[in-house]
Motif scaffolding. Structure first.
Motif, PDB file in Angstrom:
ATOM      1  N   ALA A 266      49.996  27.597  44.241  1.00  0.00           N
ATOM      2  CA  ALA A 266      49.190  26.642  43.473  1.00  0.00           C
ATOM      3  C   ALA A 266      49.160  27.116  42.034  1.00  0.00           C
ATOM      4  CB  ALA A 266      47.770  26.557  44.037  1.00  0.00           C
ATOM      5  N   GLY A 267      48.967  26.206  41.108  1.00  0.00           N
ATOM      6  CA  GLY A 267      48.945  26.578  39.701  1.00  0.00           C
ATOM      7  C   GLY A 267      48.046  25.688  38.881  1.00  0.00           C
ATOM      8  N   VAL A 268      47.518  26.261  37.810  1.00  0.00           N
ATOM      9  CA  VAL A 268      46.852  25.481  36.763  1.00  0.00           C
ATOM     10  C   VAL A 268      47.483  25.910  35.444  1.00  0.00           C
ATOM     11  CG1 VAL A 268      44.675  25.069  37.939  1.00  0.00           C
ATOM     12  CG2 VAL A 268      44.963  27.165  36.633  1.00  0.00           C
TER      13      VAL A 268
ATOM     14  N   ALA B  48      58.608  25.440  27.743  1.00  0.00           N
ATOM     15  CA  ALA B  48      59.643  25.159  28.742  1.00  0.00           C
ATOM     16  C   ALA B  48      59.440  25.928  30.049  1.00  0.00           C
ATOM     17  CB  ALA B  48      61.026  25.454  28.155  1.00  0.00           C
ATOM     18  N   PRO B  49      59.147  27.232  30.025  1.00  0.00           N
ATOM     19  CA  PRO B  49      58.983  27.937  31.307  1.00  0.00           C
ATOM     20  C   PRO B  49      57.825  27.400  32.137  1.00  0.00           C
ATOM     21  CG  PRO B  49      58.374  29.348  29.453  1.00  0.00           C
ATOM     22  CD  PRO B  49      59.089  28.165  28.888  1.00  0.00           C
ATOM     23  N   LEU B  50      56.786  26.961  31.481  1.00  0.00           N
ATOM     24  CA  LEU B  50      55.659  26.369  32.207  1.00  0.00           C
ATOM     25  C   LEU B  50      56.108  25.102  32.931  1.00  0.00           C
ATOM     26  CD1 LEU B  50      52.052  25.942  30.848  1.00  0.00           C
ATOM     27  CD2 LEU B  50      53.241  24.021  31.869  1.00  0.00           C
TER      28      LEU B  50
ATOM     29  N   LYS C 239      56.039  24.417  36.984  1.00  0.00           N
ATOM     30  CA  LYS C 239      55.342  23.267  37.568  1.00  0.00           C
ATOM     31  C   LYS C 239      56.279  22.481  38.477  1.00  0.00           C
ATOM     32  CE  LYS C 239      52.660  20.631  35.043  1.00  0.00           C
ATOM     33  NZ  LYS C 239      52.157  19.820  33.897  1.00  0.00           N
ATOM     34  N   ASP C 240      57.492  22.258  38.001  1.00  0.00           N
ATOM     35  CA  ASP C 240      58.465  21.510  38.804  1.00  0.00           C
ATOM     36  C   ASP C 240      58.834  22.276  40.072  1.00  0.00           C
ATOM     37  OD1 ASP C 240      58.442  19.526  36.902  1.00  0.00           O
ATOM     38  OD2 ASP C 240      60.319  20.146  35.948  1.00  0.00           O
TER      39      ASP C 240
ATOM     40  N   VAL D 246      47.921  29.986  35.447  1.00  0.00           N
ATOM     41  CA  VAL D 246      47.410  30.804  36.540  1.00  0.00           C
ATOM     42  C   VAL D 246      48.177  30.379  37.782  1.00  0.00           C
ATOM     43  CG1 VAL D 246      45.442  31.495  37.943  1.00  0.00           C
ATOM     44  CG2 VAL D 246      45.107  30.977  35.521  1.00  0.00           C
ATOM     45  N   LEU D 247      48.837  31.324  38.421  1.00  0.00           N
ATOM     46  CA  LEU D 247      49.582  31.048  39.647  1.00  0.00           C
ATOM     47  C   LEU D 247      48.982  31.835  40.801  1.00  0.00           C
ATOM     48  CD1 LEU D 247      53.341  31.150  38.512  1.00  0.00           C
ATOM     49  CD2 LEU D 247      52.001  29.132  39.152  1.00  0.00           C
ATOM     50  N   VAL D 248      48.915  31.211  41.955  1.00  0.00           N
ATOM     51  CA  VAL D 248      48.416  31.856  43.163  1.00  0.00           C
ATOM     52  C   VAL D 248      49.491  31.760  44.238  1.00  0.00           C
ATOM     53  CG1 VAL D 248      46.577  31.973  44.875  1.00  0.00           C
ATOM     54  CG2 VAL D 248      46.085  31.128  42.577  1.00  0.00           C
ATOM     55  N   MET D 249      49.709  32.864  44.947  1.00  0.00           N
ATOM     56  CA  MET D 249      50.659  32.897  46.054  1.00  0.00           C
ATOM     57  C   MET D 249      49.957  33.447  47.286  1.00  0.00           C
ATOM     58  SD  MET D 249      53.859  34.487  43.876  1.00  0.00           S
ATOM     59  CE  MET D 249      55.008  34.550  45.265  1.00  0.00           C
ATOM     60  N   ALA D 250      50.016  32.708  48.389  1.00  0.00           N
ATOM     61  CA  ALA D 250      49.389  33.112  49.652  1.00  0.00           C
ATOM     62  C   ALA D 250      50.484  33.196  50.710  1.00  0.00           C
ATOM     63  CB  ALA D 250      48.310  32.108  50.051  1.00  0.00           C
ATOM     64  N   ASN D 251      50.855  34.423  51.110  1.00  0.00           N
ATOM     65  CA  ASN D 251      52.031  34.573  51.974  1.00  0.00           C
ATOM     66  C   ASN D 251      51.728  34.618  53.471  1.00  0.00           C
ATOM     67  OD1 ASN D 251      51.128  37.180  52.469  1.00  0.00           O
ATOM     68  ND2 ASN D 251      52.711  38.198  51.253  1.00  0.00           N
TER      69      ASN D 251
END
Length: 407
Positions: free
Chosen positions: A51-53, A62-64, A68-69, A237-242
């Motif tokens: 998920a991201g905001v 560009a990297p943002l 998002k994509d 802000v990026l979240v990763m839940a593995n």
């Protein structure tokens, strides 16, 4: 390990973004900066719900956009690569070509599909990304080692310290951990600012629930900090839940969802406050608590207005108990207030009651304002809602740092 006053959440003394199971990270010097680390990576052993905001600035880098994509494909990420010193923002078509190449090269190096790789850049705006140096960084990625501290260093720009934390909580009889790393020092005034934050967890979380939780938490934490009122082009802000702990997937219908959500808010607040404390040239963390408001939104807006006031910030820097600057900011916040009911406190020292000054000891107030953490409390006495915002003092060094940023 400290036990939070909130239910069962343990704040880990030496926690990092790789404290949760199944994550590794590292960083190297690839030549974007003179000597300091400038390229980092964060990796999950398995694809993770993501998920991201992102910044609300119209000039989104560009990297943002690439990230998002990527998240939009299936709400998953397995890796993130980050460079400092160059934001790859306002770089046009070539900037997007470079961002996509950065993603593709990183994916190939890690043997992943490109849409499982997020990218971030931070630094100088309007300069093309030197792809030969980015390639050097990607070629140095070593997934067999875990050096979270190097990742934390590699993402910094004008920061003076790394920012990391981890918390844990028991869910479904399993010890769930949430870790985080962040950078941010100047151009901080979210809805989002020059701030990058990466949060990891070994919990299994439904992607839609993860996105909702992140969005709600951001409004209460990252979006309640300010350093200088400027919003940047790259903030993420990026979240990763593995899911490595193999708990029952979390969502609001899970009986222990509130536990997880509480832990998530705690780590987000810790990281947000570390960003505010490390504002460029800052010497003090300022916390503004507004209570007795008619709504949480009104309380938040007033708190953010007070913490954003340059006059309040300079008064705190000078240890000047000039409460007039506080009530002035409350008054121009745009929210309706009743001056005759407003109380103001500097720490435990009440300086205003019902809109009028009290006979307080300026000497005691000055001594209080010399502390490293300052709390300003405003009680509106109009309702039951409250909010807290965080910022820092405004010093001579802030001007020096930003007057010579490019040189």
């Amino acid at each position: 390990m400290l036990v939070s006053e909130k239910t069962g959440v343990n704040v880990m003394q030496e926690g990092h973004v790789t404290s949760p199971a199944g994550f590794s990270a590292g960083g190297v010097h690839c030549g974007l900066r003179r000597k300091k680390l400038d390229f980092g990576w964060l990796y999950s052993e398995v694809p993770a719900a993501a998920a991201g905001v992102y910044t609300t600035n119209s000039f989104q880098a560009a990297p943002l956009q690439v990230t998002k994509d990527a998240v939009a494909v299936e709400n998953k990420l397995q890796a993130v690569v980050v460079n400092s010193a160059n934001a790859n923002a306002c770089t046009g078509e070539q900037g997007m070509i470079n961002a996509l190449a950065m993603q593709k090269q990183a994916a190939e190096a890690m043997n992943l599909s490109p849409h499982l790789v997020g990218i971030s850049s931070t630094g100088l705006i309007g300069v093309q990304l030197p792809m030969d140096k980015i390639s050097t960084g990607i070629n140095a990625v070593d997934l067999s080692v875990n050096q979270a501290s190097l990742f934390e260093q590699a993402i910094l720009t004008t920061d003076t310290i790394t920012k990391h934390a981890a918390v844990s909580v028991e869910i479904d009889g399993k010890r769930i951990t949430i870790g985080g790393a962040a950078k941010g020092s100047g151009m901080i005034h979210p809805n989002m600012a020059t701030m990058l934050s990466y949060v990891t967890t070994d919990a299994a979380v439904e992607p839609e629930a993860l996105q909702l939780l992140l969005s709600q938490t951001t409004d209460k934490t990252y979006n309640m900090i300010t350093v200088d009122g400027d919003s940047s082009t790259n903030d993420t802000v990026l979240v990763m839940a593995n899911g490595k702990q193999e708990n029952k997937p979390l969502s609001p219908s899970h009986p222990e969802w509130d536990k997880f959500a509480e832990a998530f808010v705690i780590i987000s607040e810790i990281l947000a406050k570390k960003i505010a404390r490390d504002g460029e040239g800052a010497t003090k963390l300022i916390e503004t608590a507004v209570k007795g408001a008619v709504s949480e939104e009104a309380a938040g807006k007033i708190a953010k207005t007070v913490i954003s006031s340059n006059l309040v910030k300079t008064a705190v820097y000078g240890a000047d108990p000039n409460w007039g600057r506080v009530v002035c900011a409350v008054g121009y916040s745009g929210e309706p207030v009743v001056p005759e009911t407003v109380d103001v406190f500097l720490g435990d020292i009440q300086v205003v009651e019902n809109g009028l000054p009290l006979d307080f000891s300026e000497e005691e107030a000055t001594v209080y304002l010399e502390n490293g953490t300052i709390t300003i409390t405003v009680d509106l006495k109009q309702g039951e809602s409250e909010a807290v915002a965080w910022g820092c003092d405004l010093t001579y060094d802030y001007v020096k740092i930003n007057a010579s940023y490019r040189t």
